[in-house]
Design an enzyme around this catalytic site. Structure first.
Site, PDB file in Angstrom:
ATOM      1  N   GLU A   1       0.684  -1.203  -0.024  1.00 41.50           N
ATOM      2  CA  GLU A   1       0.028   0.000   0.090  1.00 41.50           C
ATOM      3  C   GLU A   1       0.948   1.370  -0.050  1.00 41.50           C
ATOM      4  OE1 GLU A   1      -2.639   0.500   3.453  1.00 41.50           O
ATOM      5  OE2 GLU A   1      -3.535   2.272   2.300  1.00 41.50           O
TER       6      GLU A   1
ATOM      7  N   LYS B   1      -2.325  -1.895  -3.100  1.00 41.45           N
ATOM      8  CA  LYS B   1      -3.215  -1.201  -2.627  1.00 41.45           C
ATOM      9  C   LYS B   1      -2.976   0.133  -2.869  1.00 41.45           C
ATOM     10  CE  LYS B   1      -5.615  -0.361   1.738  1.00 41.45           C
ATOM     11  NZ  LYS B   1      -6.625  -0.770   2.774  1.00 41.45           N
TER      12      LYS B   1
ATOM     13  N   SER C   1      -9.426   4.127   0.258  1.00 42.86           N
ATOM     14  CA  SER C   1     -10.537   5.165  -0.099  1.00 42.86           C
ATOM     15  C   SER C   1     -10.031   6.361   0.271  1.00 42.86           C
ATOM     16  CB  SER C   1     -11.898   4.786   0.744  1.00 42.86           C
ATOM     17  OG  SER C   1     -11.830   4.342   2.015  1.00 42.86           O
TER      18      SER C   1
ATOM     19  N   GLY D   1     -10.265   8.870   2.487  1.00 41.59           N
ATOM     20  CA  GLY D   1     -11.038   9.920   3.178  1.00 41.59           C
ATOM     21  C   GLY D   1     -12.150  10.412   1.837  1.00 41.59           C
TER      22      GLY D   1
HETATM   23  P1  13P Z   1      -9.323   3.909   4.081  1.00 43.71           P
HETATM   24  O1  13P Z   1     -10.107   3.473   2.956  1.00 43.71           O
HETATM   25  O2  13P Z   1     -10.180   4.862   5.011  1.00 43.71           O
HETATM   26  O3  13P Z   1      -8.252   5.143   3.285  1.00 43.71           O
HETATM   27  O4  13P Z   1      -8.096   3.096   4.662  1.00 43.71           O
HETATM   28  C1  13P Z   1      -7.811   2.090   4.310  1.00 43.71           C
HETATM   29  C2  13P Z   1      -6.369   1.488   4.493  1.00 43.71           C
HETATM   30  O5  13P Z   1      -6.247   0.523   5.090  1.00 43.71           O
HETATM   31  C3  13P Z   1      -5.554   2.754   5.260  1.00 43.71           C
HETATM   32  O6  13P Z   1      -4.309   2.126   5.618  1.00 43.71           O
END
Ligand code: 13P
Length: 378
Positions: free
Chosen positions: A213, A255, A297, A299
């Protein structure tokens, strides 16, 4: 791919085949046997996580982040409140219809339902694969004012063994990249990309799928074009490092952020423009061997996140090498959290809200989400 695995295997001290690897590591003075690493198993798990029209649920907020969200709603910031909230999530009826994997946090993976059932068992019983966040947070980066580096590599090999023994089958590491004047720097992008690649290699050694991510944050006034530029550079750098660290791309999930204008940018592009820019950027930087891309997502509102994912699948699904899925936290959980507010009497309604958002995203994966679905809930 095999070459990489075989290469690593042949240097290990234990016997091996081309697709499996056993290793040992020391923990608390004891020899602990790492789980058999089987490439095909990793590939199967990665594919399952992004198969069909399901996606991931991120419920891995660190304690400080979870407390911050609770505080905003006047919910007590206690271990019990966090446990009760996570129990609400994992006991939501039908969640496994839309969710393939749930990402837990260190505190949560060790917790149980009120009746004593471990959360991991409840998740597996719901047909969902348990996963775990393993970075220990984004810290200020030395020499790089305004930028962060995610930590957690020290001791990670041992932690992965423990999580795997607890039932986790995948792990997540988040790096954060900020956009502002003169930022991000090359140093920040390189350091975070290398950490992501080292984490991913350790995951695969331990038999866990890595969810990689690299999040380019939405905060700021930057344009969609600037987000595109930065996201492309970040992804290209991440995949260079994944290659250098011999990560098997077939056994990981990416991600990323969607390509979006900054939250305070005066120009906010339409849903289709965001979908086009995001897919164009991903096509430039993400190798076809990666089985799936599960967006964070970041925010966005739940509705916008669903609409944008939907537009990508409507316009491009049949022409892409990877699945376009979701791995949302706030865009699935936020309405449920606001309804719950720490009140036992609100659990059922909150669960319905959670299920609704999960269903909207399931529809978005098929390209069948529409605004009518939101009305049905209200
Ligand atoms: P959000 O979808 O709220 O951005 O969170 C995803 C996430 O895993 C943050 O590390």
């Amino acid at each position: 791919m095999r070459g990489h695995l075989t290469g690593r295997t042949s240097s290990s001290s234990t016997s091996s085949t081309s697709t499996s690897m056993a290793k040992t590591c020391r923990k608390s003075g004891m020899e602990v046997r790492l789980p058999q690493m089987n490439a095909q198993e990793l590939i199967n798990t990665a594919r399952t996580l992004v198969a069909g029209d399901k996606g991931l649920l991120a419920m891995d907020e660190s304690t400080p982040t979870c407390n911050k969200r609770f505080a905003r709603l006047g919910i007590p910031q206690t271990v019990e409140a966090r446990r009760a909230y996570r129990e609400l999530i994992v006991t939501t009826l039908g969640l496994g219809e839309c969710i393939s994997g749930a990402i837990l946090y260190d505190e949560t993976i060790r917790q149980q339902k009120k009746d004593g059932t471990p959360f991991v068992k409840a998740i597996i019983d719901a047909g969902i694969i348990p996963g775990i966040k393993v970075d220990t947070g984004a810290k200020d980066m030395a020499g790089h004012p305004g930028e962060k580096i995610s930590e957690g590599l020290d001791g990670l090999r041992d932690r992965l063994v423990e999580y795997s023994q607890m039932g986790a089958r995948f792990a997540k590491w988040r790096a954060v990249i900020t956009i502002t004047d003169g930022i991000p720097s090359r140093g920040c992008i390189e350091a975070n990309a290398q950490a992501l690649a080292r984490y991913a290699a350790l995951c695969q050694e331990a038999g866990l799928v890595s969810v990689v991510e690299p999040e380019v944050l939405m905060d700021g006034e930057h344009t969609l074009e600037r987000c595109f530029e930065v996201t492309e550079e970040v992804l290209r750098t991440v995949f260079n490092h994944l290659y250098t660290q011999r990560v098997m791309l077939e056994g990981m999930i990416l991600k990323p952020n969607m390509v979006l204008p900054g939250l305070t940018c005066p120009k906010q592009e339409a849903v289709d423009e965001v979908a086009d820019a995001t897919v164009r950027c991903l096509k430039r930087a993400v190798p076809a061997a990666v089985p799936g891309i599960a967006f964070l997502s970041g925010g966005q509102s739940g509705e916008l996140a669903s609409a944008r994912l939907n537009a990508m699948n409507v316009r491009f699904k049949s022409r892409l090498p990877w699945a376009l899925a979701f791995s949302f936290a706030r865009a699935i959980q936020q309405p449920a959290l606001e309804i719950w507010q720490g009140n036992e009497a609100h659990v059922l309604l909150a669960q319905q809200a959670l299920y609704h958002r999960a269903m909207c995203n399931k529809a978005a994966r098929r390209g069948e989400y529409n605004a009518e679905m939101e009305k049905r809930w209200v």
